[in-house]
Enzyme design. Structure first.
Site, PDB file in Angstrom:
ATOM      1  N   ASP A   1      10.070   5.947  -9.964  1.00  0.00           N
ATOM      2  CA  ASP A   1       9.576   6.509 -11.220  1.00  0.00           C
ATOM      3  C   ASP A   1      10.061   7.933 -11.454  1.00  0.00           C
ATOM      4  O   ASP A   1      10.101   8.400 -12.597  1.00  0.00           O
ATOM      5  CB  ASP A   1       8.047   6.487 -11.253  1.00  0.00           C
TER       6      ASP A   1
ATOM      7  N   LYS B   1      -0.748  -4.034  -3.412  1.00  0.00           N
ATOM      8  CA  LYS B   1      -2.063  -3.492  -3.038  1.00  0.00           C
ATOM      9  C   LYS B   1      -2.193  -2.111  -3.665  1.00  0.00           C
ATOM     10  O   LYS B   1      -1.618  -1.137  -3.207  1.00  0.00           O
ATOM     11  CB  LYS B   1      -2.204  -3.403  -1.524  1.00  0.00           C
TER      12      LYS B   1
ATOM     13  N   SER C   1       0.811  -1.209   0.000  1.00  0.00           N
ATOM     14  CA  SER C   1       0.000   0.000   0.000  1.00  0.00           C
ATOM     15  C   SER C   1       0.855   1.275   0.000  1.00  0.00           C
ATOM     16  O   SER C   1       1.539   1.562  -0.982  1.00  0.00           O
ATOM     17  CB  SER C   1      -0.949  -0.030   1.197  1.00  0.00           C
TER      18      SER C   1
END
Length: 416
Positions: A309, A323, A298
């Site tokens: 990223d 998740k 999560s």
């Protein structure tokens, strides 16, 4: 006999349905009223609910609790979603849920969830220093029984309720590990969670561990990072292993302090509407690595993806939990509440990681080697940056010579 409380609830429902009927869906033919098929089915549903409740009250072999029946009906509403993360909570259960994000509660000290691959209730991670960890509970253990009773067909929150209890009492937990069942007798204690810790490793490399994202985590993060910077660290390892997640806004605040200007995460609701969480220009300008494993879920995955990223860090370890769903938690006036999955989240590079997780750039199962690899990566990054700084200041002829030397030495940069 129906109670006054329940009668009032049903009366309100029927009044609403009747208003809808008389204002929108009725046609009068003489002394008869024709209603739509949808409205007839709506009446039938409520009639079926009332009828079955009367059967239970009159024929069930034991005396039934009206409150339990109502709570059960409300729970069933959410269970019909077939979503392990959506749940209706009684007042006691909702209090427990709030405790989990406040940093203090009575229990054995574990985070549990449903493994998306096998739909089994699994230990995401034990809390550091907790009775569960000291007893030998590990990430990945599948919960089989609580106090000798099977938890098959139970929801996560029902299992949590069975595990929790008064302080200094004992609960027996049976888990499955490597195909074998293991029993643990664990004493419940008051768990005061400290979610962030830090230290300086070799070569002035900072190590910062985040175990959850609760109400105090961002404050602890800022204090620990400030202390590390005062000690002159040149790089940072962020350890998110066995971190089951927590509050989205806390995770976003931490990412905002690290990555510089960019996208942290975005969510998409059932209408396709996207909400972007952005960071400002402030960043931590030093080499970073983030450690993850199967217990990283999560919010841990959101922070990891934001760093990776945005080319601020490299991920090392094992594939994360996977998740990619966002829950909204709401409290009701009577102390009850609910948790409902309201959106999916996507990484800055448009990846949806639910059920898949994040695969690290450098994969390593050995926990000790994971940290060692992170330190080695940062050491190389520091050397690379220092050499680049020297090269910028040198005349062109020296730059060409150094380039040839680096090529000859087969120097490799891991900078992302």
């Amino acid at each position: 006999m129906i109670s006054k409380k329940r009668a009032l609830i049903y009366s309100i429902i029927l009044v609403i349905v009747t208003i809808i009927c008389t204002s929108m869906f009725q046609i009068t033919l003489g002394n008869k009223v024709i209603i739509s098929k949808n409205l007839y089915e709506l009446y039938s549903k409520y009639d079926k609910l009332l009828g079955l409740e009367n059967v239970i009250e009159s024929e069930y072999y034991q005396k039934v609790s009206e409150e339990d029946l109502i709570d059960g009906a409300l729970k069933g509403l959410f269970e019909g979603l077939n979503d392990p993360y959506s749940q209706y909570y009684t007042s006691d259960e909702f209090q427990t849920l709030k405790e989990q994000t406040s940093g203090s509660f009575v229990g054995i000290g574990v985070y549990i969830g449903v493994n998306s691959e096998n739909d089994k209730i699994t230990i995401i991670s034990p809390i550091e220093g907790s009775p569960a960890q000291k007893s030998g509970i590990k990430s990945g253990d599948v919960v089989v029984k609580v106090n000798g009773k099977s938890i098959e067909s139970k929801t996560v929150d029902e299992v949590i309720k069975q595990i929790k209890g008064k302080e200094n009492t004992t609960v027996n937990l049976t888990v499955e590990r490597d195909g074998k069942e293991i029993d643990f007798d664990i004493t419940r204690k008051t768990i005061v969670t400290k979610s962030v810790s830090s230290e300086v490793k070799e070569d002035n490399i900072g190590y910062l561990r985040i175990t959850s994202f609760d109400e105090n985590t961002y404050k602890e993060f800022k204090e620990n990072l400030s202390n590390l910077k005062e000690k002159g660290i040149k790089g940072l390892v962020i350890d998110l292993r066995d971190n089951p997640g927590g509050l989205l806004d806390v995770c976003v605040d931490i990412a905002d302090d690290l990555i510089g200007e960019g996208t942290i995460v975005y969510t998409k609701d059932n209408s396709g509407k996207k909400e972007y969480y952005k960071s400002d220009k402030n960043e931590l300008d030093m080499p970073m690595a983030v450690l993850i494993n199967g217990g990283s879920a999560s919010a841990s995955e959101i922070l990891t993806a934001a760093l990776v990223d945005n080319n601020k860090a490299i991920a090392i370890g094992e594939t994360s939990f996977g998740k990619g769903l966002v829950q909204s938690v709401k409290g009701l006036k009577d102390g009850t509440g609910y948790k409902l999955t309201t959106a999916q989240y996507f990484t800055p590079n448009d990846n949806y990681i639910n059920g898949k997780g994040i695969t690290p750039k450098i994969q390593e199962k050995d926990k000790n080697k994971q940290l060692k690899l992170a330190i080695e990566y940062i050491q190389e990054e520091i050397k690379c940056r220092e050499k680049n700084d020297i090269t910028i200041k040198l005349p062109v002829r020296f730059k060409i010579r150094m380039w040839w030397m680096f090529k000859k030495e087969k120097f490799k940069s891991y900078y992302l």
